[in-house]
Design an enzyme around this catalytic site. Structure first.
Site, PDB file in Angstrom:
ATOM      1  N   ASP A 316       0.873  -1.173   0.000  1.00 42.49           N
ATOM      2  CA  ASP A 316       0.000   0.000   0.000  1.00 42.49           C
ATOM      3  C   ASP A 316       0.913   1.227   0.000  1.00 42.49           C
ATOM      4  O   ASP A 316       2.139   1.113   0.109  1.00 42.49           O
ATOM      5  CB  ASP A 316      -0.976  -0.007   1.180  1.00 42.49           C
ATOM      6  CG  ASP A 316      -2.195   0.873   0.879  1.00 42.49           C
ATOM      7  OD1 ASP A 316      -2.156   1.656  -0.095  1.00 42.49           O
ATOM      8  OD2 ASP A 316      -3.198   0.789   1.609  1.00 42.49           O
TER       9      ASP A 316
HETATM   10  C1  BGC Z   1      -5.002   3.254   0.088  1.00 41.55           C
HETATM   11  C2  BGC Z   1      -5.204   2.247  -1.020  1.00 41.55           C
HETATM   12  C3  BGC Z   1      -5.043   2.910  -2.357  1.00 41.55           C
HETATM   13  C4  BGC Z   1      -3.684   3.547  -2.414  1.00 41.55           C
HETATM   14  C5  BGC Z   1      -3.388   4.201  -3.733  1.00 41.55           C
HETATM   15  C6  BGC Z   1      -3.732   4.050  -0.085  1.00 41.55           C
HETATM   16  O1  BGC Z   1      -3.655   5.107   0.804  1.00 41.55           O
HETATM   17  O2  BGC Z   1      -4.990   2.587   1.326  1.00 41.55           O
HETATM   18  O3  BGC Z   1      -6.456   1.645  -0.896  1.00 41.55           O
HETATM   19  O4  BGC Z   1      -5.221   1.971  -3.363  1.00 41.55           O
HETATM   20  O5  BGC Z   1      -3.589   4.520  -1.404  1.00 41.55           O
HETATM   21  O6  BGC Z   1      -4.140   5.316  -3.928  1.00 41.55           O
END
Ligand code: BGC
Length: 773
Positions: A316
Site C-alpha cells: 500500500d
Molecule cells: C489506500 C489504497 C489505495 C492507495 C493508492 C492508499 O492510501 O490505502 O487503498 O489503493 O492509497 O491510492
C-alpha cells in the site's frame, strides 16, 4: 531455431559487406538494393526474442530477464505516483525526476496517471527512451466507477444483486481501460464491524460469506479474461484484516486471533484470489505484531503457499517504508529486505526496493532467483495484456471519448442505485408518494442540493457537476407537484434557529416533508474515521422542529456508513437510507420515493443502537451468559442502558409490499457427509405491489471444537414476486457450508447438532434442527 537464426545473421553480414565493397563500382543500383535488403534481414534477425509477438510468453520473459540488470529488475518492482496524491506527499521527487527514472528503466508502474493522452505520453518514455523498452503499467483507484460513478461499494452490496455488481465492475473497467489504465486498486475485501471506520464504504459489509460472493463478482467484472482492452487487472486489498483497526481509527493497530483471521477476515480475499485476481495489496496494519507488508505468514505462507496465488503483490502507499515507523524495520534497506523476504513484491511510493534491491542482491541477502520470480510475475501481466506488442493498446483517445459516461452506462448506474437504497422505516405507508398527483412537497436539507457534498473522495475521474442531485431528480420526477426547498442546516451538518425556522415555514405549506440528513460525502473513505457516527445535533434539532408541524416526515439519510439513527427515530415516519449513490443519485432517490422502484435493498452492516454498542454484528458468539428474551436478566451479558440488539439488524430492509415466509422443510433431519441436505421454504408476496425479496439462509453449529457464531449466512436468493404470488425456494446445504477453520487454517467439518434459519433478515427467521452424522 537458434542455429537458423545464427546462420541468417551470418549470411546477412556477408552480403552487407559484399555490397559495401561493390558500391559505386559495378552494377551500382542493383548492389545498393541488395545491400538494403540485407540490412533489413540483419535487423530482423537481431530482434530480441522478448519482442517477438509470436513467441510464447514464458520464453519472452526468460529472454528479457537475461538482458536485465539488477537495477532494471528493481525498476520493475517500483511503482511511483504520477498524478494526484492519494497518500502523503512526503519524499516526492517531482515529475522530472520520475521521467528520468523511467528513462533509466527504474519505474515499472505509475499510479494516478490517467487519460489516454497522458498515459500514452508516459508510456512513450518507457518504451521508446529506455534501454529495454519495457512498457509501464498504469494503475488507479477505480472504486465505484471511473467516469460514470456507481453507488459506493457498501451501498451496492446492499442490493444483493450479484449480477448487477459484476456488471457495474465491468463498466468501470471498460471506462478505465479506455483511459489508458491497465490496473485498478479494487475490490476492497476488508470485512468490518465498525462504522466508525470511514473505509467501510469501500467494502461489502460485515459478513465473510457475502463479502466473498461480492469479491469474486467484482474481480470477474473487472478482469474478464484480460485479453481485450476492455478489462483491467483487479487488486484484492488490503491484505489482511485492515477492517479490524482498533476503535475504528484509521491506520490503527489490528489485533485479531488466528481463528478470527481465518474465519472472519480472510475468506473474501481468498474468494478474490480464487476468482483470478492478478494482484493483491498489502495492508497498512500489523497482524500478529508484524506489519502486513513484511508479514511472511500472510504473504508467503497463506497467499502464496496455501492459496497458490500466482499474481503479484503490491504494497500500500509507502507501506514498506512505514515498517520503520511501526518499529519492525531498522531503516529503508531493512524495510526493502523485510518486504521482499516476506513475499511482497512491488513497492508503491516508498522507493526502498529501487534504492536497495541491487545492494541486497550483492550482499546475498536475497537471491537472484527470488528477484527473478518477483519480476517475472510483473512482466507476465505486461505480456498478457499485450503491452509489449502494442504499448498504447489502452491509450486510445477516440475510444476513451466514445466509452465514457454513455447513456447506457448511466442507465446501469441508475439501476444499481435504485437497488442499493434501503428502506428502514415506513410508518403508515407514508411512502411512496404518487408522482402522478399534485402534492405539495417540502424538500429540506443542504445535501439534497449540494453536488459538492454528494460524493466521497474515491470518484476516480467522475465529476460532481455531471451527477443528478436529489433536488434535481425530485423535480424531474415530481413535475406535477409543487416542490419547495430549504437548506435546514449548514454544509458541515450543524444548524441554527434561522435555518430551522425557514425550514419549518416551508414545511407548513406542504403535504409531506422530505428531509435529506446524514453526512457530507467528504466524510466517507480513507482517513475519515469518526468517533461518533451519528446524525448531528443540528439535524436532530431540525427534524424535531419539523415533526412538531404535524406533517408526515420522510428522512433520506445519505452517508458512507451506517449511522446511529436512534435519536431521529421519534421524529420521522419513514427512513430511506440512500448512502452515496453516485452519478444517478437524484434519479434513484426519486424512483424510490415515487414507488417507480419498489425498494429492495437490505443492510450488509448492522445499524448500531448507540455508538457505545460498536462493534455490533450479527455473527457474534453466544458467550457463557447470553441475554435471554425474558426472565432473570441479572449476571448476563448485557448493557444496563441500551439493548444488546442493533437498531436494524444485518440483512434488514423493507419494501412497499410485504413478504411471508412459511413451511420451512428439510429433506432430512440428519445429514450425512458428502450428501447434501435440501431446504425448502415458501415465500409469498402478501402485499399489493410487485417487488424483490432477498431470502437469506443462516446456519448455526451448536457444539464444535471451536465455538461457532449464533448465525452464519450460507446462502441467499433475490427473487421477484407479483402480489399474491408464492414461490417455493430451495437451497442446498453441502459439507462446505458446515465447515470452519481452526487457527492454523485447517478446515474442520464436525458432526453434531445444527440449526438452519431462513428469513428476510438475520433476526426474523424460521428455524429447523438437523444433525450431521
Ligand atoms: C489506500 C489504497 C489505495 C492507495 C493508492 C492508499 O492510501 O490505502 O487503498 O489503493 O492509497 O491510492
Amino acid at each position: 531455431m537458434l542455429n537458423a537464426k545464427v546462420h541468417q545473421v551470418f549470411i546477412a553480414r556477408i552480403l552487407y559487406i559484399y555490397a559495401f565493397i561493390l558500391k559505386y563500382r559495378y552494377m551500382k543500383k542493383t548492389v545498393i538494393l541488395f545491400g538494403l535488403l540485407a540490412t533489413a534481414g540483419f535487423i530482423r534477425a537481431q530482434q530480441p526474442l522478448y519482442k517477438n509477438a509470436k513467441a510464447p510468453i514464458e520464453a519472452r520473459i526468460n529472454d528479457l530477464l537475461k538482458r536485465m540488470t539488477p537495477e532494471e529488475k528493481a525498476g520493475q518492482l517500483n511503482q511511483l505516483n504520477g498524478g494526484i496524491f492519494t497518500g502523503p506527499a512526503a519524499n516526492d521527487p517531482g515529475q522530472q525526476a520520475k521521467i528520468a527514472m523511467t528513462r533509466q528503466g527504474k519505474v515499472g508502474s505509475f499510479l494516478n496517471v490517467t487519460g489516454a493522452e497522458e498515459t500514452r505520453a508516459m508510456q512513450k518514455v518507457a518504451v521508446e527512451e529506455s534501454r529495454l523498452g519495457i512498457p509501464l503499467l498504469f494503475a488507479f483507484d477505480v472504486i465505484h466507477g471511473y467516469k460514470t460513478i456507481f453507488p459506493i461499494p457498501l451501498a451496492e452490496a446492499c442490493s444483493w444483486d450479484v449480477t448487477q455488481i459484476e456488471k457495474d465492475a465491468s463498466i468501470a473497467a471498460k471506462e478505465a481501460a479506455a483511459a489508458g489504465l491497465h490496473w485498478v486498486f479494487s475490490p476492497m475485501c476488508d470485512i468490518s464491524n465498525d462504522p466508525r471506520w470511514g473505509r467501510v464504504m469501500e467494502g461489502a459489509g460485515e459478513d465473510p460469506y457475502y463479502g466473498s460472493v461480492v469479491a469474486a463478482a467484482r474481480v470477474k467484472g473487472l478482469q474478464g479474461n484480460l485479453n481485450d482492452a476492455a478489462h483491467v487487472m483487479a487488486c484484492v486489498k488490503h491484505f489482511a484484516a485492515y477492517g479490524a483497526v482498533q476503535g475504528g481509527r484509521e491506520y490503527n493497530t489490528v489485533d485479531v486471533s488466528r481463528v478470527a483471521l481465518w474465519n472472519k477476515y480472510l475468506p473474501p480475499y481468498y474468494a478474490g484470489v480464487k476468482a483470478g485476481a492478478a494482484t493483491v495489496m498489502n495492508a497498512f496494519n500489523i497482524v500478529d505484531g508484524v506489519p502486513a507488508s513484511g508479514n511472511k505468514y500472510l504473504v508467503h505462507d497463506i497467499l502464496e503457499k496455501k492459496w497458490g496465488f500466482k499474481g503479484f503483490v503490491v504494497s500500500d502507499w509507502n507501506s514498506f517504508d512505514e515498517m520503520i515507523t511501526h518499529g519492525y524495520a531498522a531503516n529503508r534497506k531493512d524495510a526493502a529486505y523485510k518486504a521482499l523476504a516476506a513475499g511482497s513484491m512491488m513497492d508503491m511510493e516508498s522507493k526502498v526496493v529501487v534504492d536497495y534491491l541491487p545492494q541486497l542482491l550483492k550482499e546475498g541477502k536475497i537471491s537472484m532467483q527470488q528477484v527473478d520470480d518477483d519480476v517475472r510475475r510483473v512482466l507476465y501481466y505486461k505480456f498478457k495484456l499485450g503491452l509489449f506488442d502494442d504499448p498504447y493498446k489502452f491509450s486510445d483517445v477516440a475510444r476513451e471519448k466514445a466509452t465514457e459516461f454513455t447513456a447506457a452506462h448511466r442507465m446501469e448506474a441508475r439501476k444499481a442505485a435504485d437497488a442499493s437504497i434501503v428502506l428502514l422505516k415506513n410508518e403508515n405507508n407514508v411512502l411512496p408518494i404518487d408522482a402522478k398527483k399534485n402534492t405539495a412537497i417540502a424538500l429540506i436539507g443542504y445535501y439534497a442540493k449540494s453536488k459538492a457534498d454528494m460524493f466521497d473522495f474515491w470518484i476516480a475521474n467522475g465529476k460532481a457537476e455531471d451527477a443528478v442531485s436529489v433536488l434535481e431528480g425530485m423535480k424531474e420526477k415530481f413535475a406535477n407537484s409543487n416542490i419547495t426547498y430549504s437548506d435546514g442546516y449548514l454544509p458541515d451538518g450543524s444548524s441554527n434557529d434561522a435555518l430551522i425556522d425557514n425550514a419549518v415555514a416551508t414545511a407548513k405549506n406542504a403535504n409531506v416533508v422530505i428531509v435529506n440528513v446524514g453526512l457530507t460525502g467528504k466524510l466517507a473513505g480513507e482517513d475519515r474515521s469518526l468517533a461518533n457516527p451519528a446524525i448531528s445535533e443540528g439535524q436532530v434539532a431540525l427534524l424535531k422542529a419539523l415533526h412538531a408541524t404535524g406533517k408526515p416526515i420522510v428522512a433520506l439519510v445519505s452517508a458512507g456508513r451506517p449511522l446511529v439513527l436512534t435519536a431521529i427515530q421519534p421524529y420521522v415516519n419513514a427512513i430511506v437510507y440512500t448512502w452515496i449513490l453516485g452519478t444517478e443519485t437524484g434519479h434513484a432517490v426519486a424512483d424510490v420515493v415515487s414507488g417507480d422502484y419498489n425498494p429492495s435493498g437490505k443492510t450488509v452492516m448492522s445499524f448500531p443502537y448507540a455508538v457505545g454498542q460498536i462493534p455490533v454484528y450479527y455473527d457474534h458468539f453466544n458467550t457463557g451468559r447470553p441475554l435471554p428474551d425474558s426472565g432473570d436478566l441479572n449476571w448476563k451479558s448485557r448493557y444496563r442502558d441500551i439493548p444488546n440488539e442493533p437498531l436494524y439488524p444485518f440483512g434488514f430492509g423493507l419494501s412497499y409490499t410485504t413478504f411471508h415466509y412459511g413451511n420451512l422443510q428439510l429433506s432430512s433431519a440428519s445429514m450425512k457427509k458428502g450428501s447434501p441436505l435440501q431446504v425448502k421454504v415458501e415465500l409469498t408476496n402478501t402485499g399489493s405491489k410487485p417487488g424483490y425479496e432477498v431470502a437469506q439462509l443462516y446456519i448455526r453449529q451448536m457444539t464444535a471444537s471451536i465455538v461457532q457464531p449464533v448465525k452464519a449466512l450460507k446462502a441467499f436468493q433475490r427473487v421477484y414476486l407479483q402480489p399474491g404470488e408464492k414461490k417455493v425456494l430451495s437451497f442446498t446445504i453441502t459439507d462446505n457450508d458446515l465447515a470452519f477453520y481452526d487457527g492454523e487454517g485447517n478446515v474442520h467439518i464436525e458432526p453434531g447438532a445444527f440449526k438452519v434459519f431462513v428469513g428476510g433478515n438475520s433476526r426474523d427467521v424460521l428455524e429447523k434442527d438437523f444433525t450431521l452424522q
